[in-house]
Design an enzyme around this catalytic site. Structure first.
Site, PDB file in Angstrom:
ATOM      1  N   HIS A 203      -3.744   7.225   1.333  1.00 47.01           N
ATOM      2  CA  HIS A 203      -3.957   5.904   0.721  1.00 47.01           C
ATOM      3  C   HIS A 203      -5.375   5.465   1.062  1.00 47.01           C
ATOM      4  CE1 HIS A 203      -4.009   1.706   0.006  1.00 47.01           C
ATOM      5  NE2 HIS A 203      -3.872   1.372   1.277  1.00 47.01           N
TER       6      HIS A 203
ATOM      7  N   CYS B  77       0.813  -1.226   0.000  1.00 51.48           N
ATOM      8  CA  CYS B  77       0.000   0.000   0.000  1.00 51.48           C
ATOM      9  C   CYS B  77       0.840   1.267   0.000  1.00 51.48           C
ATOM     10  CB  CYS B  77      -0.957  -0.002   1.180  1.00 51.48           C
ATOM     11  SG  CYS B  77      -2.119  -1.358   1.075  1.00 51.48           S
TER      12      CYS B  77
ATOM     13  N   ASN C 109      -9.858  -0.431  -2.243  1.00 55.67           N
ATOM     14  CA  ASN C 109      -8.434  -0.248  -1.947  1.00 55.67           C
ATOM     15  C   ASN C 109      -7.624  -0.842  -3.099  1.00 55.67           C
ATOM     16  OD1 ASN C 109      -5.809  -0.505  -1.010  1.00 55.67           O
ATOM     17  ND2 ASN C 109      -6.390  -1.179   1.052  1.00 55.67           N
TER      18      ASN C 109
END
Ligand code: UT7
Length: 339
Positions: free
Chosen positions: A266, A115, A296
């Site tokens: 993020h 991530c 995501n």
């Protein structure tokens, strides 16, 4: 030393929209649960009858970024490609994009930082530009999660969260005037804590657990080849580390939280982004979230959100833009940009 700046941005997401209600076909879940816990309404999952792969999506985003930068693919000096879902175990996505875009024999480097992959990738590119080694660097974040998720009730805590997509930026050298005006990437801050590696991980197939071994075991209870996440543990660490990374970036540049014009967190979970927004007392127009549309997308998430915010006119000349991410590793970091 030079300063680097972003001269082109692009993103690409697959056309195939998968809503929360669509997921009920594979698992026991609900639109209410997913929206309440994560903020996600839908995500894009690659339709396997299309050409899209991690590298192909990365190349599509890269074409847009290069075009908007007003340069040619032949002007790119180096590629940095961030993903946790490469098309092949090896080689990495960077060389594949180089091939798809028919680029010259420049270097291509893959970054494996999940991530925070795009934050790490930008930082790497920034260092090469600062030293003068390269002038134009193509930085890509791309993920194909959908093929590797456990789409069943057993895997629901992970599989409802992740989406596919790609984003790209062209980083280049600031002019002397821009540097004098304090523009460009001001700093990047990278961290990791390997002792939590297993809290968000995909353990097999790997060199510890090769495919033949998994096949030979033929164990229907084996979940080692699906991503595992200790959700609440990750959540707790995420809120703390996100904040730390942003504070570190601000302090390194003698800036206060009031200086932030745009925060691009993020897109892990809308609740995390909202916590950070509140903590830094940022109004809604100073944070860009798009997790409701894309879920995501790991290494692609920050760059898709940055590109989208820029396309919407939310980022203006001289704005202070803060990028921050946290994820598997654990790894986390921030990038501070004067636009
Ligand atoms: O990008 C990398 C960084 N990632 C993150 O930062 C993610 C951090 N973690 C999270 O966002 C949250 O932990 C999740 C959204 C993943 C999960 O939310 P949670 O509130 O931590 O839920 P949980 O895993 O503790 O599960 C609560 C309940 C359980 O049921 P019981 O045991 O209470 O009966 C789960 O089985 O919710 C159940 N559950 C679901 N129910 C419907 C878990 N997943 C689902 C689902 N649909 N998809």
């Amino acid at each position: 030393m030079y300063n680097s700046k972003i001269i082109g941005l692009g993103y690409y997401v697959p056309e195939n929209v998968v809503t929360n209600n669509d997921l009920k076909e594979f698992m026991d879940t609900s639109d209410e649960w997913i929206q309440e816990r994560t903020g996600i309404k839908e995500r894009r999952w690659i339709d396997t009858s299309t050409e899209d792969t991690t590298a192909v999506m990365g190349a599509k985003a890269a074409r847009i970024a290069i075009d908007r930068a007003g340069i040619s693919k032949d002007d790119i000096d180096f590629i940095v490609f961030a993903t946790l879902s490469p098309d092949m175990y090896f080689p990495g996505g960077g060389v594949q994009v180089q091939d798809i875009l028919e680029m010259p024999t420049i270097g291509a480097l893959d970054v494996r930082n999940q991530c925070s992959g795009f934050i790490y990738a930008m930082s790497v590119a920034d260092q090469f530009i600062k030293t003068g080694m390269y002038k134009n660097i193509l930085v890509i974040g791309s993920e194909n999660h959908s093929g590797g998720l456990e789409k069943s009730t057993r895997g629901r805590n992970v599989s409802v969260i992740f989406g596919d997509g790609a984003g790209a930026a062209v980083l280049s050298r600031c002019s002397d005037e821009e540097k004098a005006a304090g523009k460009g990437i001001l700093s990047s801050h990278l961290h990791s804590e390997g002792k939590h590696a297993k809290e968000l991980a995909l353990e097999g197939p790997s060199t510890k657990r090769w495919v033949p071994e998994i096949i030979a075991a033929n164990n229907p209870d084996d979940v080692s080849y699906y991503p595992y996440m200790n959700g609440q543990f990750v959540f707790k660490h995420a809120v703390g580390r996100f904040s730390e990374a942003i504070i570190e970036g601000l302090q390194a540049n003698n800036l206060k939280k009031e200086a932030i014009d745009m925060l691009i967190p993020h897109q892990a979970n809308l609740r995390i982004a909202q916590f950070i927004q509140k903590k830094f007392q940022l109004s809604d127009d100073k944070v860009h979230n798009n997790i409701h549309k894309y879920g995501n997308t790991t290494a692609a998430s920050v760059i898709i959100a940055l590109t989208e915010a820029w396309e919407l006119g939310k980022i203006k000349d001289n704005d202070l833009v803060v990028l921050a991410a946290f994820g598997s590793g654990f790894t986390w970091g921030s990038v501070i940009i004067r636009w």
